[in-house]
Enzyme design. Structure first.
Site, PDB file in Angstrom:
ATOM      1  N   LYS A 119       0.876  -1.071  -0.084  1.00  0.00           N
ATOM      2  CA  LYS A 119      -0.113  -0.136  -0.030  1.00  0.00           C
ATOM      3  C   LYS A 119       0.892   1.337   0.156  1.00  0.00           C
ATOM      4  O   LYS A 119       2.017   1.278   0.513  1.00  0.00           O
ATOM      5  CB  LYS A 119      -0.828  -0.086   1.239  1.00  0.00           C
ATOM      6  CG  LYS A 119      -2.023   1.049   1.385  1.00  0.00           C
ATOM      7  CD  LYS A 119      -2.602   1.085   2.584  1.00  0.00           C
ATOM      8  CE  LYS A 119      -3.898   2.102   2.740  1.00  0.00           C
ATOM      9  NZ  LYS A 119      -4.602   1.856   3.862  1.00  0.00           N
ATOM     10  N   SER A 177      -9.992   1.858   3.049  1.00  0.00           N
ATOM     11  CA  SER A 177      -9.102   2.585   2.219  1.00  0.00           C
ATOM     12  C   SER A 177      -8.056   1.796   1.459  1.00  0.00           C
ATOM     13  O   SER A 177      -7.637   2.278   0.562  1.00  0.00           O
ATOM     14  CB  SER A 177      -8.274   3.715   3.103  1.00  0.00           C
ATOM     15  OG  SER A 177      -7.334   3.044   3.917  1.00  0.00           O
ATOM     16  N   SER A 200     -10.232  -0.429   7.394  1.00  0.00           N
ATOM     17  CA  SER A 200      -9.369  -0.039   5.886  1.00  0.00           C
ATOM     18  C   SER A 200      -8.514  -1.530   5.595  1.00  0.00           C
ATOM     19  O   SER A 200      -8.312  -1.300   4.388  1.00  0.00           O
ATOM     20  CB  SER A 200      -8.405   1.067   5.810  1.00  0.00           C
ATOM     21  OG  SER A 200      -9.263   2.098   6.067  1.00  0.00           O
TER      22      SER A 200
END
Lengths: 94, 482
Positions: free
Chosen positions: B72, B147, B171
Site C-alpha cells: 500500500k 481505504s 481499512s
C-alpha cells in the site's frame, strides 16, 4: 455540545486556506456530522477514565546514544527547497 | 498452470520443489498486471527492476523466500514513491524501509509495487485517491472498498500473491470483504507502525491481504513483533500463527453480538452471515448471543478521535522538509496555508478541520475528552464479552460493494459504511474478514465478508477459527473473471 462550527476560523487554526465554495460545503457537511456525534451526550461517562490508546505501555525510554541514521543528502532528498545542505524556510521573523 | 493464481503457500511449494523460480513467479505477476490492471487500477506504479534483482538472489529456504508482496502506498520502501495517494507527496521518494518491509525482506519476501488507496487512508471506497479510481474485480462499475482498495483488488484479481494494507477503522477488513479476499487487522501493538505514514496513531495497524487464511498466518509470522522504533509496539511473545490451523472447533465458543444484527443490513449479507454461523455450529463450535451495548456510539467516537489525531499528524506537512510547497508566498502563514490547501484533497481537508475543531479551546472536553471516555466503555464491552467467548462473529460490512460515485457527496453516509469494523480499532483487538458467500445484484455476483473478532494477541486462535470455516466452504476458491 454545540453543533455550531466556524469553518473559516477553524481552517485558519489548522493553517489551511479554503475557498468560499469549500467553506460553504464544509459548513453544511461538518454541521451534519457534528449533529450526528451529539448522540454521545446520551452516554453517562461520570467516573469513566478516558482511553488515549490501547497499548499497556507508558513512558518508553532508551539510552540517549547517537546512532547511524540519515546522511544530510538523504534528509534533504525530498526537500522542496534547499541550499548549503540546509532546508530553506520562509522568513519567520520580520 | 497459471502461476499468478497461486496462494503464497502453493507458490512456496512450487519454489521449493524447484518447479518454478522466483523470477518466473515475478514475471507471471508482471504479465498479469499488464493484462488486467488497466481495468482494475490497483497499482499506482510497479517498478519491477529492484524486485527482479532481489528475485535473482532470493533465498527460498527462508519462510517467505522469493515471494513477491505488493505494498500500500502509505508504507515506506527505500527508493520507491510513497505518496499516501496524495498530491502533497507527489514526487516523494522514500529514503528508508518501514519496519514491516525490513521484516518481509528478512523473511526472504520481495516487496514491490505501490497500491492505490484513499488519500491518507481517509475513506471507504478508494475514491479519495488523488490519482486514480480502483475498480472492484467482481464488477468494474463498483468500488473495491477502502481505504486499502488497491491492496484488496490486486489480490482478488490475482495481480498479487499477497499485499500489505493498513487498518484504522476497517481499512483492511472492509475492502477484503467487498473484494472477496482475506484481510487481517492484528491487535494494536502487534505489528510495528514505524515507516507507516500516520493517520490516527492510536488506531492504525498494518496487516496482510491474502487469498487464504493460511497465507494470512504465514505473513503475520513475518510481520509480528516488538520494534524499538515504535514505542506502542508490545513485547508480548510472537506466536507461531500457523500453529493451530487445522485443529477442530470443539470447545470453541463464538459470540454473536446482537447489536451487529440490526435493521438496515443488506438481506443477502444477513443471510450469508447467518448461514456461516450455522456452519460454525455444524463444525462443533458453540454459538452464544452476547451484547456490546455501546456499539451505536462507535462511529461517533471514531470520527472525533481519528480526526483529532489526524489533524495533529498532518500538521507535519509544512512544505519545508518534504511535500508540496506553494510558489511566491507572502509570509510564513501564507506559506503554510497555501502549501497545505494546494496539496491536500477535499476529504483530508474536511477531516483536518473537524479534528482541529474537536481539539480547540472550549470544545475539547465536550467532544474529544467525552469521546475518549466512551471509547473506554466500548473497550469494556469487548472485555466483558471475551470473558464468555473466544471470538465474536458478525458481518464485516452491512452491504456489498456499491457503485463508483454513489456516495461521493455524502460524507456521513460514507462514514457509516464502517459501522461494524470501527469498534475493533477503538478497543485495540484483532479482527479478520474472510469470504462467506455471494450476493446476487442484478445478475452480478458480489462477495460477502464474514468478520471474526478476537482477544488481544490471540491471533493464532482467531486464524484457527477462520481457517476451519474457510476449509469447510468453497468461497475462497472462487475468482472473479476480469
Amino acid at each position: 455540545m454545540s453543533a455550531e462550527i466556524d469553518v473559516r476560523y477553524t481552517a485558519q487554526l489548522a493553517r489551511l486556506n479554503i475557498s468560499e465554495a469549500e467553506a460553504a460545503k464544509f459548513q453544511a457537511q461538518l454541521s451534519q456530522i457534528l449533529g450526528y456525534v451529539e448522540k454521545l451526550k446520551e452516554v453517562d461517562v461520570s467516573g469513566v477514565e478516558p482511553t488515549a490508546h490501547t497499548s499497556a505501555v507508558h513512558n518508553v525510554f532508551r539510552q540517549d546514544e547517537p546512532r547511524d541514521w540519515f546522511t544530510p543528502e538523504q534528509a534533504l532528498a525530498n526537500a522542496p527547497r534547499q541550499a548549503n545542505q540546509l532546508f530553506v524556510v520562509t522568513k519567520v521573523i520580520e | 498452470m497459471d502461476l499468478h493464481t497461486l496462494s503464497v503457500a502453493a507458490l512456496q511449494q512450487q519454489l521449493r520443489s524447484g518447479a518454478v523460480s522466483p523470477v518466473e513467479a515475478l514475471d507471471a505477476l508482471e504479465a498479469r498486471i499488464s493484462a488486467v490492471d488497466s481495468k482494475i487500477g490497483g497499482y499506482l506504479s510497479h517498478n519491477m527492476t529492484h524486485a527482479r534483482e532481489e528475485a535473482l538472489r532470493a533465498d527460498i529456504s527462508k519462510p517467505l523466500g522469493g515471494i513477491p508482496i505488493a505494498i500500500k502506498d502509505v508504507i515506506n520502501v527505500t527508493g520507491e514513491p510513497c505518496t499516501a495517494a496524495s498530491k502533497i507527496l507527489q514526487g516523494y521518494t522514500a529514503t528508508y524501509d518501514a519496519t514491516v518491509i525490513q521484516k518481509l525482506r528478512a523473511a526472504g519476501a520481495i516487496p514491490f509495487g505501490r497500491l492505490n488507496m484513499d488519500e491518507f487512508a481517509m475513506g471507504s471506497s478508494t475514491e479519495n485517491s488523488a490519482y486514480q479510481r480502483t475498480a472492484n474485480p467482481w464488477d468494474l462499475s463498483r468500488i473495491p472498498g477502502g481505504s486499502s482498495g488497491g491492496s484488496a483488488a490486486v489480490v482478488a484479481a490475482d495481480e498479487a500473491y499477497a499485499s500489505l494494507g493498513s487498518d484504522t477503522g476497517g481499512s483492511i477488513r472492509q475492502p477484503a470483504a467487498l473484494c472477496g479476499c482475506v484481510g487481517l487487522k492484528p491487535t494494536y501493538g502487534r505489528v510495528s507502525r514505524f515507516g507507516l505514514i500516520a493517520f490516527a496513531s492510536s488506531l492504525d495497524q498494518i496487516g496482510p491481504f491474502t487469498k487464504t487464511v493460511e497465507d494470512s498466518a504465514l505473513l503475520l509470522n513475518a510481520l509480528a513483533g516488538r520494534d524499538p522504533m515504535d514505542s506502542t509496539s508490545i513485547d508480548t511473545p510472537v506466536d507461531n500463527y500457523t500453529r493451530l490451523l487445522g485443529q477442530d472447533l470443539k470447545g470453541i465458543r463464538i459470540g454473536m453480538p446482537k447489536e451487529y444484527f440490526i435493521e438496515g443490513i443488506d438481506p443477502q449479507v444477513d443471510t450469508a452471515v447467518r448461514a456461516a454461523i450455522k456452519q460454525y455450529e455444524s463444525l462443533g463450535a458453540e454459538i452464544v448471543e452476547v451484547s456490546l451495548p455501546h456499539t451505536e456510539y462507535a462511529v461517533a467516537v471514531y470520527y472525533i478521535i481519528a480526526t483529532a489525531e489526524a489533524s495533529a499528524n498532518l500538521a507535519r506537512f509544512d512544505g519545508v522538509r518534504y511535500g508540496h510547497r506553494a510558489d511566491n508566498v507572502q509570509n510564513i502563514v501564507d506559506h503554510y496555508m497555501r502549501s497545505r490547501a494546494e496539496g491536500f484533497g477535499e476529504e483530508v481537508k474536511r477531516r483536518i478541520i473537524l479534528g482541529t475543531y474537536v481539539l480547540s479551546s472550549g470544545y475539547y472536553d465536550a467532544y474529544y475528552l467525552r469521546a475518549q471516555k466512551v471509547r473506554t466503555l466500548i473497550r469494556q464491552d469487548f472485555s466483558r464479552a471475551f470473558e464468555k467467548v473466544d471470538a465474536l462473529i458478525c458481518p464485516t460490512s452491512p452491504e456489498v460493494a456499491f457503485k463508483l460515485g454513489d456516495r461521493s457527496d455524502d460524507p456521513l453516509k460514507m462514514y457509516l459504511a464502517d459501522i461494524f469494523t470501527i469498534a475493533a480499532n477503538l478497543a485495540g483487538i484483532c479482527g479478520i474478514s474472510l469470504p462467506c458467500g455471494f450476493a446476487n445484484v442484478d445478475g452480478t455476483k458480489l462477495p460477502v465478508g464474514l468478520q471474526l473478532l478476537g482477544k488481544p494477541f490471540e491471533e493464532a486462535k482467531l486464524l484457527q477459527i477462520a481457517h476451519a470455516y474457510e476449509q469447510s466452504t468453497p468461497w475462497h476458491l472462487e475468482r472473479p473473471v476480469v
